[in-house]
Design an enzyme around this catalytic site. Sequence first.
Site, PDB file in Angstrom:
ATOM      1  CB  SER A   1       7.094   7.355   1.348  1.00  0.00           C
ATOM      2  OG  SER A   1       6.671   8.194   2.027  1.00  0.00           O
ATOM      3  NE  ARG A   2      13.174   1.883   1.202  1.00  0.00           N
ATOM      4  CZ  ARG A   2      13.489   2.420   1.886  1.00  0.00           C
ATOM      5  NH1 ARG A   2      13.686   4.404   1.292  1.00  0.00           N
ATOM      6  NH2 ARG A   2      14.277   1.945   3.599  1.00  0.00           N
ATOM      7  CG  LEU A   3       5.505   5.811  -2.616  1.00  0.00           C
ATOM      8  CD1 LEU A   3       4.444   6.943  -2.697  1.00  0.00           C
ATOM      9  CD2 LEU A   3       4.192   4.433  -2.993  1.00  0.00           C
TER      10      LEU A   3
END
Length: 212
Positions: free
Chosen positions: A190-192
């Site tokens: 999730s792009r984290l």
Amino acid sequence: MTSIAAIRTDYKLRSLHESDVAPGPFAQFTRWWNEAMASDISEVNAMTLATVAADGTPSARIVLLKGYDEAGFVFYTNYHSRKAADMEANNKVVLLFFWKELERQVRIEGVIEKVDASQSDEYFASRPEGSKIGAWASPQSSVIASREVIEENVTELEKSFAGKEIDRPPHWGGYVVKPTLIEFWQGRQSRLHDRIQYILKGNEWKIERLAP
């Protein structure tokens, strides 16, 4: 046809926590370098070199890492090239490795200087003959009329150097990037992403986490 905006990859392989990393950036780089070498990544030593010209124009290209230690990261090139002119005007540069197979990036900010001539001579002597001829044949970054210019240069140089030692051209040699910051980026879902950086404060490296 897939929309460009729809192309995405969700990174899931690994994580990176402060408790995972080495106390110093070079030891941490060596850990990741060894894992990258063991992963059969094509041209694992390929890295982006970003420079800025005297007029503020940025530029980037791929170069090849040829060695590193705690003094810095070394590559070789033509001293008359565009990147060399940029680095003469502004010695602050950035290197970037992207090892997509491991979902990792390493970003290195630092200052650059030429390596000793003896180090350039030693590396040049280890190169294949064709690469040695190429260093003499190409007026790198200069405008030329056609491919034939280079091919003719190579032909003439091969005749000139036939049966002789090919010495290093005076316009060709090494640079070392002395880092002031090294960031280790591990892709996450999730792009984290996990981002841990080492920043030089005086004579000590401080470890910090950055928001993704």
